[in-house]
Design a protein around this motif. Structure first.
Motif, mmCIF file in Angstrom:
data_model
loop_
_atom_site.group_PDB
_atom_site.id
_atom_site.type_symbol
_atom_site.label_atom_id
_atom_site.label_comp_id
_atom_site.label_asym_id
_atom_site.label_seq_id
_atom_site.Cartn_x
_atom_site.Cartn_y
_atom_site.Cartn_z
ATOM 1 N N ARG A 9 0.849 -1.200 0.000
ATOM 2 C CA ARG A 9 0.000 0.000 0.000
ATOM 3 C C ARG A 9 0.878 1.240 0.000
ATOM 4 O O ARG A 9 1.842 1.330 0.777
ATOM 5 N N VAL B 233 3.549 0.611 2.936
ATOM 6 C CA VAL B 233 3.390 -0.542 3.826
ATOM 7 C C VAL B 233 3.441 -1.806 2.982
ATOM 8 O O VAL B 233 2.619 -1.982 2.074
ATOM 9 N N LYS B 234 4.405 -2.672 3.271
ATOM 10 C CA LYS B 234 4.553 -3.934 2.551
ATOM 11 C C LYS B 234 4.348 -5.093 3.524
ATOM 12 O O LYS B 234 4.867 -5.070 4.634
ATOM 13 N N GLN B 235 3.593 -6.093 3.075
ATOM 14 C CA GLN B 235 3.321 -7.230 3.955
ATOM 15 C C GLN B 235 3.201 -8.519 3.155
ATOM 16 O O GLN B 235 2.381 -8.623 2.254
ATOM 17 N N PRO C 49 3.658 -6.479 8.878
ATOM 18 C CA PRO C 49 3.865 -5.431 7.871
ATOM 19 C C PRO C 49 5.130 -4.625 8.145
ATOM 20 O O PRO C 49 5.548 -4.459 9.297
ATOM 21 N N ARG C 50 5.744 -4.120 7.070
ATOM 22 C CA ARG C 50 6.927 -3.270 7.174
ATOM 23 C C ARG C 50 6.595 -1.906 6.584
ATOM 24 O O ARG C 50 6.100 -1.816 5.462
ATOM 25 N N GLU C 51 6.865 -0.840 7.337
ATOM 26 C CA GLU C 51 6.550 0.513 6.912
ATOM 27 C C GLU C 51 7.814 1.301 6.589
ATOM 28 O O GLU C 51 8.863 1.091 7.194
ATOM 29 N N THR D 220 8.916 5.526 4.926
ATOM 30 C CA THR D 220 8.472 6.813 4.406
ATOM 31 C C THR D 220 9.480 7.304 3.378
ATOM 32 O O THR D 220 10.676 7.025 3.458
#
Length: 270
Positions: free
Chosen positions: A117, A130-132, A138-140, A142
Motif C-alpha cells: 500500500r 506498507v509492505k506485507q 507489515p513493514r513501513e 516513508t
C-alpha cells in the motif's frame, strides 16, 4: 527462468497498462471516466503470455475523499509455462484535485501472496509505504517526493489527457513504491495502425523509463495512442533484457464523459 519471467510479466503489465491517473486540461473532457474497461493481450517472445484488464470504477471514498478506483487485473496464461499469476493493482485517482492519492497492490504468484500500500501525504511531497507478505508482520517506510509525483501507471496514462502532437515532449516525476525517477515521453509520429479493433489513426510515442533488473529496457519503450479524443493505448512494445514483450488492445468499452478540474501541467511539459 520461470521466476524471472513471472516478475517481469507482472511488473511490466502494471507499469504499462494500469491507468492510475490523468492530468486533465482545463475545459476539455477527460479522455476516460467511470465505466471504462480495456482488455489487453500480452505476448512474450511471440507467445501469448497473459492478459490484463483495466477498469475505471465508480466513484468511492478512500481516506476520506472521493476517488475513482482504477482497477487492473493481470493474469498469466497456462500455455506460457510460468507460475500462475493473478495480481490486482488499484490506483486511487482524485478527479477533483487531479492527483493520485495512493495505491494498493495485491500479488498472488505461485500461491504466495503479498500486499503493498502506498499513501501519499496531504502535500503530495511524501509517501507512506506498507509492505506485507502473507503470514508476516507489515513493514513501513516513508519517502520524500517531488511535488506532483505520480505512480508509474499515473504518469503513463497522464498522456491520455494531454494534447498529443508530433514533436511534443512530456516529463513526469514518478514514485514506484521504493524509488523516484523522471519518466519522459516524446510524440514521434502520426500513422495508421492495424489493431484487433480495426485500423486506427494513432500517435507513436517513445517512452523513457528507469526500470532496473529484469525490467530494464534494452531500448526505450514504444506506445501507440489513438489520435481521437480517447487517446487510448492500443499497442505497447518493450525490448527487455530477457526478451521482447508486446501488449495489444483486444476489447474496449468507453466510460462516462466527465468535465475536468482546472488544468494541471506536466513537469517540463507543454
Amino acid at each position: 527462468m520461470r521466476k524471472q519471467f513471472k516478475r517481469m510479466f507482472t511488473g511490466l503489465l502494471f507499469s504499462l497498462l494500469t491507468s492510475g491517473a490523468a492530468l486533465a486540461q482545463g475545459g476539455t473532457p477527460s479522455a476516460f471516466g467511470p465505466g471504462e474497461q480495456a482488455r489487453y493481450r500480452v505476448q512474450y517472445l511471440g507467445m501469448t503470455a497473459g492478459s490484463a484488464q483495466v477498469t475505471v470504477g465508480a466513484p468511492m471514498k478512500q481516506w476520506g475523499k472521493e476517488v475513482w478506483p482504477i482497477v487492473s487485473v493481470a493474469k498469466s496464461e497456462a500455455v506460457a509455462g510460468v507460475w500462475p499469476v493473478k495480481d490486482k493493482y488499484v490506483s486511487y485517482w482524485d478527479f477533483g484535485t487531479q492527483r493520485v492519492l495512493g495505491s494498493d497492490m495485491h500479488e498472488d504468484q505461485n500461491n504466495k501472496r503479498r500486499r503493498v500500500r502506498v499513501k501519499l501525504g496531504e502535500d503530495g511531497r511524501s509517501a507512506l509505504v506498507v509492505k506485507q507478505k502473507e503470514g508476516e508482520a507489515p513493514r513501513e517506510s516513508t519517502h520524500e517526493l517531488v511535488e506532483g509525483t505520480l505512480d508509474v501507471a499515473g504518469a503513463t496514462f497522464a498522456l491520455r489527457n494531454r494534447s498529443l502532437e508530433v514533436g511534443k515532449e512530456f516529463a513526469y516525476p514518478v514514485f514506484t513504491g521504493s524509488r523516484n525517477f523522471l519518466m519522459k515521453a516524446k510524440v514521434e509520429a502520426r500513422e495508421t495502425l492495424d489493431t484487433k479493433l480495426g485500423k486506427q489513426e494513432v500517435y507513436r510515442l517513445r517512452v523513457y523509463t528507469e526500470f532496473s533488473g529484469k525490467l530494464q529496457s534494452k531500448r526505450d519503450m514504444r506506445a501507440w495512442f489513438t489520435a481521437d479524443a480517447r487517446r487510448l493505448p492500443v499497442r505497447i512494445e518493450a525490448e527487455l533484457v530477457l526478451g521482447s514483450l508486446v501488449a495489444e488492445l483486444t476489447e474496449y468499452q468507453q466510460g462516462k464523459v466527465v468535465a475536468p478540474a482546472p488544468a494541471v501541467t506536466a513537469r517540463n511539459g507543454t
